[in-house]
Design a protein around this motif. Structure first.
Motif, PDB file in Angstrom:
ATOM      1  N   VAL A 223       1.013  -1.549  -0.120  1.00 11.62           N
ATOM      2  CA  VAL A 223      -0.095   0.294   0.152  1.00 11.62           C
ATOM      3  C   VAL A 223       0.887   1.272  -0.238  1.00 11.62           C
ATOM      4  N   LEU A 224       1.913   1.199   0.509  1.00 10.07           N
ATOM      5  CA  LEU A 224       2.594   1.451   0.755  1.00 10.07           C
ATOM      6  C   LEU A 224       3.449   2.952  -1.354  1.00 10.07           C
ATOM      7  N   THR A 225       3.940   1.705  -1.441  1.00 17.91           N
ATOM      8  CA  THR A 225       4.396   2.321  -2.781  1.00 17.91           C
ATOM      9  C   THR A 225       3.364   1.990  -3.614  1.00 17.91           C
ATOM     10  N   VAL A 226       1.981   1.476  -3.672  1.00 16.97           N
ATOM     11  CA  VAL A 226       1.733   1.047  -5.279  1.00 16.97           C
ATOM     12  C   VAL A 226       0.939   2.494  -5.834  1.00 16.97           C
ATOM     13  N   PRO A 227       1.130   2.327  -7.224  1.00 15.76           N
ATOM     14  CA  PRO A 227       0.745   3.713  -7.859  1.00 15.76           C
ATOM     15  C   PRO A 227      -0.986   2.996  -7.375  1.00 15.76           C
ATOM     16  N   ASP A 228      -1.686   5.105  -7.779  1.00 15.41           N
ATOM     17  CA  ASP A 228      -2.516   5.404  -7.218  1.00 15.41           C
ATOM     18  C   ASP A 228      -3.952   4.013  -7.659  1.00 15.41           C
ATOM     19  N   LYS A 229      -3.889   3.698  -9.565  1.00 14.62           N
ATOM     20  CA  LYS A 229      -5.051   3.367  -9.865  1.00 14.62           C
ATOM     21  C   LYS A 229      -4.854   1.883  -9.590  1.00 14.62           C
ATOM     22  N   GLU A 230      -3.876   1.283  -8.420  1.00 12.58           N
ATOM     23  CA  GLU A 230      -3.986  -0.016  -8.128  1.00 12.58           C
ATOM     24  C   GLU A 230      -3.907  -0.398  -6.335  1.00 12.58           C
ATOM     25  N   LEU A 231      -4.250   1.419  -5.460  1.00 15.61           N
ATOM     26  CA  LEU A 231      -4.507   1.566  -4.620  1.00 15.61           C
ATOM     27  C   LEU A 231      -5.131   0.539  -3.949  1.00 15.61           C
ATOM     28  N   GLU A 232      -6.557   0.774  -4.837  1.00 12.89           N
ATOM     29  CA  GLU A 232      -8.184  -0.458  -4.153  1.00 12.89           C
ATOM     30  C   GLU A 232      -7.853  -1.685  -4.097  1.00 12.89           C
ATOM     31  N   VAL A 233      -7.414  -2.192  -4.485  1.00 15.80           N
ATOM     32  CA  VAL A 233      -7.378  -3.700  -4.614  1.00 15.80           C
ATOM     33  C   VAL A 233      -6.133  -3.922  -3.838  1.00 15.80           C
ATOM     34  N   ALA A 234      -4.830  -3.209  -3.541  1.00 18.48           N
ATOM     35  CA  ALA A 234      -3.980  -3.315  -2.155  1.00 18.48           C
ATOM     36  C   ALA A 234      -4.100  -3.260  -0.967  1.00 18.48           C
ATOM     37  N   ILE A 235      -5.171  -2.724  -1.037  1.00 20.81           N
ATOM     38  CA  ILE A 235      -5.593  -2.242   0.802  1.00 20.81           C
ATOM     39  C   ILE A 235      -6.597  -3.343   0.417  1.00 20.81           C
ATOM     40  N   HIS A 236      -7.236  -3.207  -0.237  1.00 22.72           N
ATOM     41  CA  HIS A 236      -8.036  -4.933  -0.122  1.00 22.72           C
ATOM     42  C   HIS A 236      -7.217  -6.333   0.487  1.00 22.72           C
ATOM     43  N   THR A 237      -6.416  -6.108  -0.352  1.00 26.89           N
ATOM     44  CA  THR A 237      -5.434  -7.365   0.215  1.00 26.89           C
ATOM     45  C   THR A 237      -4.846  -7.168   1.300  1.00 26.89           C
ATOM     46  N   ALA A 238      -3.860  -6.152   1.391  1.00 27.36           N
ATOM     47  CA  ALA A 238      -3.454  -5.756   2.447  1.00 27.36           C
ATOM     48  C   ALA A 238      -4.326  -5.751   3.708  1.00 27.36           C
ATOM     49  N   PHE A 239      -5.807  -5.589   3.722  1.00 34.85           N
ATOM     50  CA  PHE A 239      -6.788  -5.827   4.833  1.00 34.85           C
ATOM     51  C   PHE A 239      -6.450  -7.353   4.661  1.00 34.85           C
ATOM     52  N   GLU A 240      -7.000  -8.164   4.442  1.00 38.98           N
ATOM     53  CA  GLU A 240      -6.945 -10.266   4.807  1.00 38.98           C
ATOM     54  C   GLU A 240      -5.931 -10.627   4.998  1.00 38.98           C
ATOM     55  N   ALA A 241      -4.710  -9.483   4.539  1.00 35.54           N
ATOM     56  CA  ALA A 241      -3.853 -10.083   5.060  1.00 35.54           C
ATOM     57  C   ALA A 241      -3.096 -10.256   6.801  1.00 35.54           C
ATOM     58  N   VAL A 242      -3.895  -9.620   7.209  1.00 39.25           N
ATOM     59  CA  VAL A 242      -3.705  -8.921   8.697  1.00 39.25           C
ATOM     60  C   VAL A 242      -4.626  -9.853   9.117  1.00 39.25           C
ATOM     61  N   PRO A 243      -4.167 -10.650   9.776  1.00 38.54           N
ATOM     62  CA  PRO A 243      -5.219 -11.851  11.099  1.00 38.54           C
ATOM     63  C   PRO A 243      -6.572 -11.184  11.446  1.00 38.54           C
ATOM     64  N   ALA A 244      -7.587 -11.818  11.373  1.00 37.87           N
ATOM     65  CA  ALA A 244      -9.066 -10.997  11.992  1.00 37.87           C
ATOM     66  C   ALA A 244      -9.057 -11.005  13.767  1.00 37.87           C
ATOM     67  N   THR A 245      -8.262 -10.362  14.050  1.00 40.39           N
ATOM     68  CA  THR A 245      -8.354 -10.654  16.343  1.00 40.39           C
ATOM     69  C   THR A 245      -7.770  -9.547  16.432  1.00 40.39           C
ATOM     70  N   SER A 246      -7.422  -8.723  17.976  1.00 42.22           N
ATOM     71  CA  SER A 246      -7.772  -7.448  17.871  1.00 42.22           C
ATOM     72  C   SER A 246      -5.670  -7.521  17.970  1.00 42.22           C
ATOM     73  N   ILE A 247      -6.028  -5.746  17.834  1.00 40.24           N
ATOM     74  CA  ILE A 247      -4.333  -5.612  17.797  1.00 40.24           C
ATOM     75  C   ILE A 247      -3.516  -6.170  19.378  1.00 40.24           C
ATOM     76  N   ASP A 248      -3.679  -5.836  20.017  1.00 40.38           N
ATOM     77  CA  ASP A 248      -3.645  -6.803  21.179  1.00 40.38           C
ATOM     78  C   ASP A 248      -2.988  -7.969  21.171  1.00 40.38           C
ATOM     79  N   TYR A 249      -3.445  -8.505  20.479  1.00 42.43           N
ATOM     80  CA  TYR A 249      -3.700 -10.419  20.310  1.00 42.43           C
ATOM     81  C   TYR A 249      -2.307 -10.730  19.537  1.00 42.43           C
ATOM     82  N   ALA A 250      -2.594  -9.282  18.216  1.00 47.26           N
ATOM     83  CA  ALA A 250      -1.693 -10.189  17.038  1.00 47.26           C
ATOM     84  C   ALA A 250      -0.501  -9.097  17.189  1.00 47.26           C
ATOM     85  N   ILE A 251      -0.376  -7.866  17.583  1.00 47.30           N
ATOM     86  CA  ILE A 251       0.685  -7.667  17.713  1.00 47.30           C
ATOM     87  C   ILE A 251       1.393  -7.005  19.030  1.00 47.30           C
TER      88      ILE A 251
END
Lengths: 356, 356
Positions: A223-251
């Motif tokens: 997400v830091l570096t993709v061109p704007d036109k790829e941002l939406e897909v990148a955001i979705h991919t990034a979101f799903e790459a993070v474990p679906a748990t709380s920040i306390d537990y995950a990090i």
């Protein structure tokens, strides 16, 4: 090198603990529950002086963007990170971190819930400022609320013996304790309530994520570096790459450098109807009232009448919560305020879910 | 000589004990409080078989004639004795007696409140029939409810040792006792609750009035004989000639021939919200509910939701009354149901009396 201080307000919750005042489309943070303004408005305003409204971002799901904008646009907040769907706090926070870092790579970020109450905003800002100084040394810095009672409703943070410029390194996070344990924490000292508020640089957070989740880091960092036109897909991919748990537990719990900065600022998470007793003005009979209420020999109650054309009357009532709103009235004991969840569950399981 | 049996339903009350459901213009007897029909409708219907609707008269003030007619016309009741103004039960009853006797000089009359509940109408009618037989011997015959608990909310009737064809002569009337006294009555036996229901001939009542109030008798008796065009004035004069007190105090307590006929017919005066527990069906948790109610771990409550488009929700509530209606919600403990009066008083003394 001065890093910009930005705020991310976590406003995705659609809690039901303030039903019937809170609804799916009108969650707690959008309610004028305590004062005359929505809680999220107070949350933004109490940052001002340290972080201006134009440096405040809100993270929430698509359905809440419009009602939240209605509330926040007038005070100059107009930046949103939209969660693709509800997936707990770790994905929401990592997505926010990487989105903000794209434009502000050396930003210091404060993540904070949208629906808390702080009696002393000035002390709160001072605390965040101290936390931001510690954050510059590569720490994830949690705010540790000085406990005032053996509360079993919060997680705790145990500080270590290693003091920092402000606060200390964290020894460990502990889950919500039972009452005996909570009392032991209070007696022993060095324990703080975990308010879910923390300060860190985007860089620290992303590095810590990469260290703990090496296989997912690329997806998030993209997400830091993709061109704007790829941002939406990148955001979705990034979101799903993070474990679906709380920040306390995950990090947090396994992070290398975590600090706690003590905070005494009259904080409350206002977690249920009974908590209003702690944060609102009470009358001579220790009642918290709102709206047109007639109370006779009535003590220790929360009496909320949200209908200007109706009356709420109580006689000889003690220790109860009564909330009257447009299409529903709720009654429960003050010391069982959590039971509102059972009411909500009962409504869900019937044809009455229009009232949710 | 067969005397006609007529009923006079005392429907002048504008009680406030069922606020917020009852209002000035919509007193208890007009409410569908217990079943699906107004209480006064049930009061008329339970007489049928003994006294037909066309032989039922209603006594009330002018403001209640129209709302009462709306309820009773459909079941064939259309005769009213209109009190010039509220002046307690003795004037209302004497005015009714003399008005009915004008057309039916040898009538036997039953006077009964409009807002009581009777679980066993057939037993009730049988009791009235026995009372009417005793009344033919020149008695004023009260119905004596067999007491089932040391109730302090009712007056009592003590029977004498002198048995009659049915029941017995009355020894004395006693005011509402304290709990010790009420228990002693229960233990001793021979005491009955005074339900305010009595049977007598018009003739007996008028003679007894003349004996106790010789100076006022002419004014009252004039109604029997004046020409129609003088009736209105005569009625007003008669009404004001009767002491402004209760019939018990004005006539019964000093009457020469008073009898009591015991009644076991599931009678209740339904005197307050908590009394609904005695006369309505309860659910598995001993709650009486009406309308759209969601109750979780809630026991021993009266939960009335009179709004079809709203919900009433309770969790972990015990022993409370909660009533939600169009413009008001009331909450009070079941064992303090009388406190509704204090709420009404509080509303009276403020600018909130529109809610009365």
């Amino acid at each position: 090198m001065s890093s910009k201080f930005l705020a991310v307000i976590l406003a995705g919750g659609s809690g039901t603990r303030f039903w019937p005042m809170s609804r799916k489309a009108r969650p707690k943070q959008l309610l004028s529950l305590i004062g005359d303004e929505p809680i999220i408005t107070s949350t933004v305003k109490r940052l001002d002086g340290l972080i201006a409204p134009q440096d405040v971002w809100v993270v929430c799901g698509e359905p809440l963007v419009e009602p939240t904008s209605d509330v926040l646009n007038p005070i100059g907040v107009d930046k949103y990170v939209v969660e693709p769907y509800a997936r707990n706090t770790a994905p929401a926070i990592m997505l926010s971190a990487v989105t903000l870092a794209r434009a502000n790579p050396d930003a210091t970020l404060v993540f904070l819930p949208s629906d808390h109450h702080v009696a002393d905003p000035s002390a709160f800002r001072a605390c965040l400022e101290r936390a931001s100084e510690v954050a510059k040394d590569g720490y994830i810095v949690t705010l540790g609320i000085e406990p005032t009672r053996p509360e079993t409703g919060y997680g705790y943070i145990k500080r270590s013996a290693e003091a920092l410029k402000h606060g200390a390194r964290v020894d460990r996070f502990v889950e919500k304790p039972d009452e005996t344990t909570a009392q032991a924490y209070l007696d022993e000292g060095g324990y703080f309530w975990n308010a879910g508020i923390f300060v860190t640089t985007a860089d620290t957070l992303l590095q810590e994520f990469a260290r703990q989740y090496p296989d997912q880091a690329a997806a998030v960092n993209a997400v830091l570096t993709v061109p704007d036109k790829e941002l939406e897909v990148a955001i979705h991919t990034a979101f799903e790459a993070v474990p679906a748990t709380s920040i306390d537990y995950a990090i947090m719990e396994n992070a290398q450098k975590v600090a706690v900065v003590p905070a005494s600022c009259g904080w409350s998470d206002v977690g249920h109807w009974a908590a209003l007793h702690d944060v609102m003005e009470v009358d001579a009979d220790n009642n918290v009232t709102k709206g047109q209420v007639v109370a006779t020999r009535t003590r220790d109650c929360v009496l909320f009448n949200l209908c200007s054309d109706r009356i709420l009357a109580a006689a000889d009532v003690e220790g109860m919560v009564v909330v009257q709103c447009d299409d529903a009235t709720l009654v429960l004991p003050l010391d069982k305020a959590q039971s509102v969840r059972d009411v909500v569950d009962a409504l869900k399981s019937t044809n009455l879910n229009v009232f949710l």
